[in-house]
Design an enzyme around this catalytic site. Structure first.
Site, PDB file in Angstrom:
ATOM      1  N   THR A   1     -23.163  66.663  17.575  1.00 42.72           N
ATOM      2  CA  THR A   1     -24.393  66.799  18.332  1.00 42.72           C
ATOM      3  C   THR A   1     -25.526  67.198  17.454  1.00 42.72           C
ATOM      4  O   THR A   1     -25.461  68.222  16.524  1.00 42.72           O
ATOM      5  CB  THR A   1     -24.297  67.770  19.560  1.00 42.72           C
ATOM      6  OG1 THR A   1     -23.325  67.347  20.343  1.00 42.72           O
ATOM      7  CG2 THR A   1     -25.565  68.202  20.356  1.00 42.72           C
TER       8      THR A   1
ATOM      9  N   LYS B   1     -27.267  63.972  25.544  1.00 46.48           N
ATOM     10  CA  LYS B   1     -26.287  64.998  25.168  1.00 46.48           C
ATOM     11  C   LYS B   1     -27.404  66.218  25.363  1.00 46.48           C
ATOM     12  O   LYS B   1     -26.825  67.249  25.730  1.00 46.48           O
ATOM     13  CB  LYS B   1     -25.608  65.152  23.784  1.00 46.48           C
ATOM     14  CG  LYS B   1     -25.124  66.106  23.421  1.00 46.48           C
ATOM     15  CD  LYS B   1     -23.683  66.509  24.197  1.00 46.48           C
ATOM     16  CE  LYS B   1     -23.051  67.905  23.984  1.00 46.48           C
ATOM     17  NZ  LYS B   1     -22.208  67.864  22.538  1.00 46.48           N
TER      18      LYS B   1
ATOM     19  N   LYS C   1     -27.273  76.282  18.603  1.00 46.66           N
ATOM     20  CA  LYS C   1     -27.870  75.150  17.720  1.00 46.66           C
ATOM     21  C   LYS C   1     -28.179  73.971  18.772  1.00 46.66           C
ATOM     22  O   LYS C   1     -29.511  73.460  18.673  1.00 46.66           O
ATOM     23  CB  LYS C   1     -26.605  74.739  16.856  1.00 46.66           C
ATOM     24  CG  LYS C   1     -27.047  73.235  16.244  1.00 46.66           C
ATOM     25  CD  LYS C   1     -25.900  72.360  15.841  1.00 46.66           C
ATOM     26  CE  LYS C   1     -25.213  72.013  16.980  1.00 46.66           C
ATOM     27  NZ  LYS C   1     -23.956  70.953  16.622  1.00 46.66           N
TER      28      LYS C   1
END
Lengths: 306, 306
Positions: free
Chosen positions: B102, B177, B245
């Site tokens: 990701t 995502k 993150k």
């Protein structure tokens, strides 16, 4: 507390979208019903189904063993149950009063105390599942009050809902409903933000749903209301203005309990903006319009803009 | 773009919890694998399963037709793919590079452009489903890049995931995502706020779940992570520090797109508070500890306090 073992006569106050459906199920289950509604015309389908009419909530109570109320705001609950011509004024010892309005937990406690002085049981039993749940008798009923009184109404709960759970004493049903609304409010914000990010990033919204809806990001709101947002369908399943009432109750209760709920507070502010733009009678998924407005996007013209 | 019709040699970089499981599925599906991981010991299970070892990402690429990467942060992706000893340095025309980390959509675009100059296809394909999804090959794979290259990898996607959907060109998998993570972040806030309200209101949490989990307030996070919160189980399914993150990437992208996402911004701040309290290596459901802390509640001692 004496509960009549066989309840046959029910009273019903509030024949809105929810109440009409729910009372209809009780009539079909064989209960003799007496009804009152502020606007009599809305009660016509119930009268045609065999219900008797009463001129006010007190008269409903005088003709009934168990009296159900499902009205608009806490002030309506207070007037209809505690007012001079209210339900409690017409109650006899052993009666049960069931408020199914989403209302204040503290008011539910106050009603239970006032009822107890007349040897009447008072139960708070708000529901989730919306108009569809009311129509299909698939509601989730969250119940607070005396366990024995709640148990005595099992045939009524079964006629109206799929899930009915006692959450505790007076007010506990309302508190559980507040949990339900907090979950929905924060998640609706996520659904709207996720979809507007997807749009702005140039993704196809239906294709994104294929990737995200059935996994860890999945929810009832995403699958049901997300789909409506994509289709630009903002018709009410549940009115924004009623949701704003519920969020206000939850925030007041949280304040009283010294509880900080920043996500709920934010969702509430955004819903207030939605009301300010004239969308009080839209469905809760219309929150998308507020999120879009904040980023200067006209959600309803997005296809033309592409 | 020339895609080799029969891919037999795969390269794999990143043998963490996710990568080890995913690469294992490819080996069992019959692909010859060459692997590299910063910490060699973590790759031992894959080597025992028949994978060859390479000394760096470049060497992995030299021995492979398709090279998969799943590492930690965007900086790791950049080094592993674009660095001097990186994947691209070892690629031949017709190779395919698939980054399943990701990571940043803009970095995915940059990699695709650098790859194209070498006649290499680059695909971004982050996943959702966590360690369980990696182990059980039930991941949702969100894919961006050249349609033909993506189609040529169908046997690989099928070996690793249950859902695999092309979301668009380079970066579109990463954007999808981000949508997934936005949905989860806002909803996690709701799950935590709902449960802490329930606790403070004196409700029994398991009983509340019976009323709310299967209706309009229901979600994957509520049913799965809500249950862990109630059990005071904050072990990681997905690390807080990785989630932070992801939220940072989503907020940066939103800023770039001039998109206001107040719910995500709030969730991000609360997750940063969670990290500040030393919970970076807890599971995302540990957000409950931040919400509890804000209202001066020790969630882990709440049973004793009752």
């Amino acid at each position: 507390m004496i509960i009549q073992p066989q309840i046959t006569r029910i009273g019903w106050i509030g024949a809105g979208v929810m109440g009409a459906g729910m009372c209809g199920h009780l009539i079909r289950a064989g209960f003799a019903a007496t009804v009152f509604n502020r606007t009599k015309s809305k009660a016509e389908p119930l009268l045609k189904a065999g219900a008797a009419w009463a001129e006010n909530p007190r008269a409903v109570a005088e003709a009934s063993d168990v009296i159900f109320t499902i009205v608009g705001y806490p002030a309506d609950v207070r007037r209809v149950i505690l007012g001079p011509d209210g339900v409690l004024a017409g109650c006899k010892p052993g009666n049960v009063v069931v408020d199914m309005t989403t209302s204040e937990p503290s008011l539910a406690v106050e009603i239970a105390q006032a009822a107890a002085r007349r040897k009447v049981a008072a139960i708070d039993a708000p529901v989730s599942g919306g108009d569809v749940g009311a129509r299909e008798a698939s509601l989730s009923i969250m119940i607070g009050g005396d366990a024995q009184a709640i148990e005595s109404l099992r045939p009524c709960w079964k006629a109206m809902g799929k899930t009915f759970v006692r959450q505790g004493g007076p007010g506990a049903g309302q508190h559980a409903k507040m949990v339900n609304q907090i979950l929905i409010a924060d998640n609706m914000l996520g659904v709207c933000e996720g979809l507007i990010y997807a749009y702005k990033a140039g993704l196809d919204l239906e294709t994104v749903m294929q990737s995200v809806a059935s996994g860890a990001a999945g929810s009832w709101s995403l699958s049901n209301l997300g789909t409506r947002i994509i289709a630009e369908d903002f018709a009410p399943g549940f009115f924004v203005e009623h949701f704003v009432k519920d969020l206000g109750i939850a925030l007041n209760e949280a304040k009283r309990m010294k509880l900080s709920l920043p996500g709920l507070a934010l969702a509430n502010q955004l819903y207030l903006s939605l009301v300010a733009h004239g969308h009080g009678r839209s469905g809760t998924q219309a929150l998308q319009l507020t999120l879009a407005e904040m980023s200067n996007i006209d959600w309803r013209k997005r296809r033309a803009n592409k």
